[in-house]
Design a protein around this motif. Structure first.
Motif, short mmCIF file in Angstrom:
data_model
loop_
_atom_site.label_atom_id
_atom_site.label_comp_id
_atom_site.label_asym_id
_atom_site.label_seq_id
_atom_site.Cartn_x
_atom_site.Cartn_y
_atom_site.Cartn_z
N SER A 1 0.82 -1.22 0.00
CA SER A 1 0.00 0.00 0.00
C SER A 1 0.85 1.27 0.00
O SER A 1 0.39 2.32 -0.44
CB SER A 1 -0.95 0.01 1.21
OG SER A 1 -0.23 0.03 2.42
N GLY A 2 2.09 1.16 0.48
CA GLY A 2 2.97 2.32 0.46
C GLY A 2 3.87 2.38 -0.76
O GLY A 2 4.60 3.35 -0.95
N SER B 1 -0.65 -0.70 -8.91
CA SER B 1 0.57 -1.07 -9.62
C SER B 1 1.73 -0.21 -9.13
O SER B 1 1.55 0.98 -8.83
CB SER B 1 0.38 -0.86 -11.12
OG SER B 1 1.61 -0.98 -11.82
N ALA B 2 2.92 -0.82 -9.09
CA ALA B 2 4.12 -0.07 -8.72
C ALA B 2 4.48 0.94 -9.80
O ALA B 2 5.19 1.91 -9.55
CB ALA B 2 5.28 -1.03 -8.49
N GLN B 3 3.97 0.73 -11.02
CA GLN B 3 4.25 1.65 -12.13
C GLN B 3 3.26 2.80 -12.19
O GLN B 3 3.45 3.75 -12.93
CB GLN B 3 4.23 0.90 -13.47
CG GLN B 3 5.47 0.06 -13.74
CD GLN B 3 5.56 -1.16 -12.84
OE1 GLN B 3 4.59 -1.92 -12.74
NE2 GLN B 3 6.70 -1.36 -12.20
N GLN B 4 2.19 2.71 -11.39
CA GLN B 4 1.17 3.75 -11.41
C GLN B 4 1.58 4.91 -10.51
O GLN B 4 1.95 4.71 -9.35
CB GLN B 4 -0.17 3.19 -10.92
CG GLN B 4 -1.30 4.21 -10.82
CD GLN B 4 -1.78 4.66 -12.17
OE1 GLN B 4 -1.58 3.97 -13.17
NE2 GLN B 4 -2.41 5.82 -12.22
N SER B 5 1.53 6.13 -11.03
CA SER B 5 1.85 7.29 -10.21
C SER B 5 0.78 7.45 -9.13
O SER B 5 -0.39 7.10 -9.32
CB SER B 5 1.91 8.55 -11.07
OG SER B 5 0.67 8.78 -11.71
N ARG B 6 1.20 7.98 -7.99
CA ARG B 6 0.27 8.14 -6.87
C ARG B 6 -0.77 9.19 -7.22
O ARG B 6 -0.46 10.32 -7.59
CB ARG B 6 1.03 8.57 -5.62
CG ARG B 6 2.17 7.65 -5.22
CD ARG B 6 1.70 6.37 -4.57
NE ARG B 6 1.19 6.58 -3.24
CZ ARG B 6 0.94 5.58 -2.38
NH1 ARG B 6 1.17 4.34 -2.74
NH2 ARG B 6 0.47 5.83 -1.19
N CYS B 7 -2.02 8.82 -7.12
CA CYS B 7 -3.13 9.72 -7.44
C CYS B 7 -4.25 9.44 -6.44
O CYS B 7 -4.63 8.28 -6.25
CB CYS B 7 -3.61 9.48 -8.87
SG CYS B 7 -5.09 10.39 -9.35
N ILE C 1 -4.86 -5.71 -5.82
CA ILE C 1 -4.71 -4.52 -5.00
C ILE C 1 -4.66 -4.97 -3.54
O ILE C 1 -5.39 -5.88 -3.14
CB ILE C 1 -5.87 -3.52 -5.23
CG1 ILE C 1 -5.64 -2.22 -4.45
CG2 ILE C 1 -7.21 -4.14 -4.88
CD1 ILE C 1 -6.61 -1.09 -4.84
N PRO C 2 -3.79 -4.38 -2.71
CA PRO C 2 -3.79 -4.75 -1.29
C PRO C 2 -5.05 -4.27 -0.59
O PRO C 2 -5.58 -3.19 -0.90
CB PRO C 2 -2.54 -4.04 -0.74
CG PRO C 2 -2.21 -2.99 -1.72
CD PRO C 2 -2.70 -3.46 -3.04
N ARG C 3 -5.53 -5.07 0.32
CA ARG C 3 -6.75 -4.73 1.05
C ARG C 3 -6.61 -3.39 1.78
O ARG C 3 -7.59 -2.65 1.94
CB ARG C 3 -7.09 -5.83 2.05
CG ARG C 3 -7.50 -7.15 1.40
CD ARG C 3 -7.81 -8.20 2.46
NE ARG C 3 -8.01 -9.53 1.91
CZ ARG C 3 -9.19 -10.02 1.51
NH1 ARG C 3 -10.27 -9.26 1.58
NH2 ARG C 3 -9.28 -11.26 1.04
N ARG C 4 -5.41 -3.06 2.21
CA ARG C 4 -5.19 -1.80 2.92
C ARG C 4 -5.52 -0.60 2.02
O ARG C 4 -6.12 0.37 2.47
CB ARG C 4 -3.74 -1.73 3.41
CG ARG C 4 -3.37 -0.47 4.16
CD ARG C 4 -4.00 -0.35 5.52
NE ARG C 4 -3.65 -1.44 6.42
CZ ARG C 4 -4.02 -1.48 7.71
NH1 ARG C 4 -4.74 -0.50 8.23
NH2 ARG C 4 -3.67 -2.52 8.46
N LEU C 5 -5.15 -0.69 0.74
CA LEU C 5 -5.48 0.39 -0.19
C LEU C 5 -6.99 0.46 -0.44
O LEU C 5 -7.56 1.55 -0.58
CB LEU C 5 -4.75 0.21 -1.52
CG LEU C 5 -3.31 0.71 -1.60
CD1 LEU C 5 -2.75 0.49 -3.00
CD2 LEU C 5 -3.21 2.18 -1.22
#
Length: 228
Positions: free
Chosen positions: A166-167, A212-218, A184-188
């Protein structure tokens, strides 16, 4: 602002919704079945008096009214568990949701976020081997859409127990029936559910989420503000 109710609070997603809400300083009512075992973080929060726990069956209207009365919002994180009872998904993901919606209407609780599933409503999917679960999840969604309440449906992809993700990963948001795979992690998922409560633009929306690790944080708010 009144408490936030979270049903299915002892489940793998539900307890994370409760935990995230407590971290945000919210007052939470955890709705669990009578014989449910509370995860250690929630059991400790209850012992410390930071968490209200209501034990009930979803088909008991009076108990639901009591649990929801005075709450400002409900996150429905109930879900059928793997079982030899193939009627479980119908009972929990459809009728169980409807019972909760009726209770919301009865006590004047108008804001509801439902945790559903990617591919809800699709016939040809392996998950339907488990009691037609995706069809009953879609029926639950439809009853929510027709309820007259202020609703949001969150459809997560495959659910991961790895909270560390999630981080490290960004959420991939989309509208209904746009995504069909990925996890997707349950935490997210828990974080997005709570974020939806703060976003008026999330009302009346089905929102699909993977990560995804490739997805920018939004954030959810940023995604909702983007032009259609």
């Amino acid at each position: 602002m009144g408490p936030i109710a979270v049903s299915g609070a002892s489940g793998k997603t539900g307890w994370r919704v409760v935990d995230e809400a407590l971290q945000r300083g919210l007052v939470v009512r955890a709705i669990v079945r009578p014989n449910s075992v509370m995860p250690p973080p929630l059991a400790e929060a209850e012992r410390q008096g930071r968490l209200q726990v209501f034990r009930l069956e979803l088909n008991t209207a009076e108990a639901l009214h009591h649990a929801f009365n005075g709450c400002c919002a409900l996150v429905i994180a109930t879900g059928a568990r793997p079982s030899i009872n193939l009627a479980g998904p119908l009972q929990v993901d459809a009728f169980g949701v409807r019972s909760q919606l009726k209770a919301c209407a009865a006590v004047g609780l108008s804001r509801v976020v439902l945790v559903s599933s990617l591919c809800a409503g699709r016939w040809r999917h392996p998950l339907n081997l488990f009691g037609l679960i995706l069809l009953w999840k879609r029926l639950g969604e439809r009853w929510l859409e027709q309820s007259g309440l202020d609703w949001t449906v969150i459809r997560p992809g495959g659910l991961s127990e790895d909270d560390s993700r999630s981080g490290q990963e960004g959420v991939v948001f989309s509208g209904a029936d746009q995504q069909s795979s990925s996890s997707i992690p349950r935490r997210l998922v828990a974080q997005v559910c709570l974020d939806a409560l703060d976003e008026p633009e999330a009302c009346g929306r089905i929102i699909e989420i993977t990560s995804s690790a490739q997805q920018s944080r939004c954030s959810l708010g940023e995604w909702l503000a983007q032009p259609v």
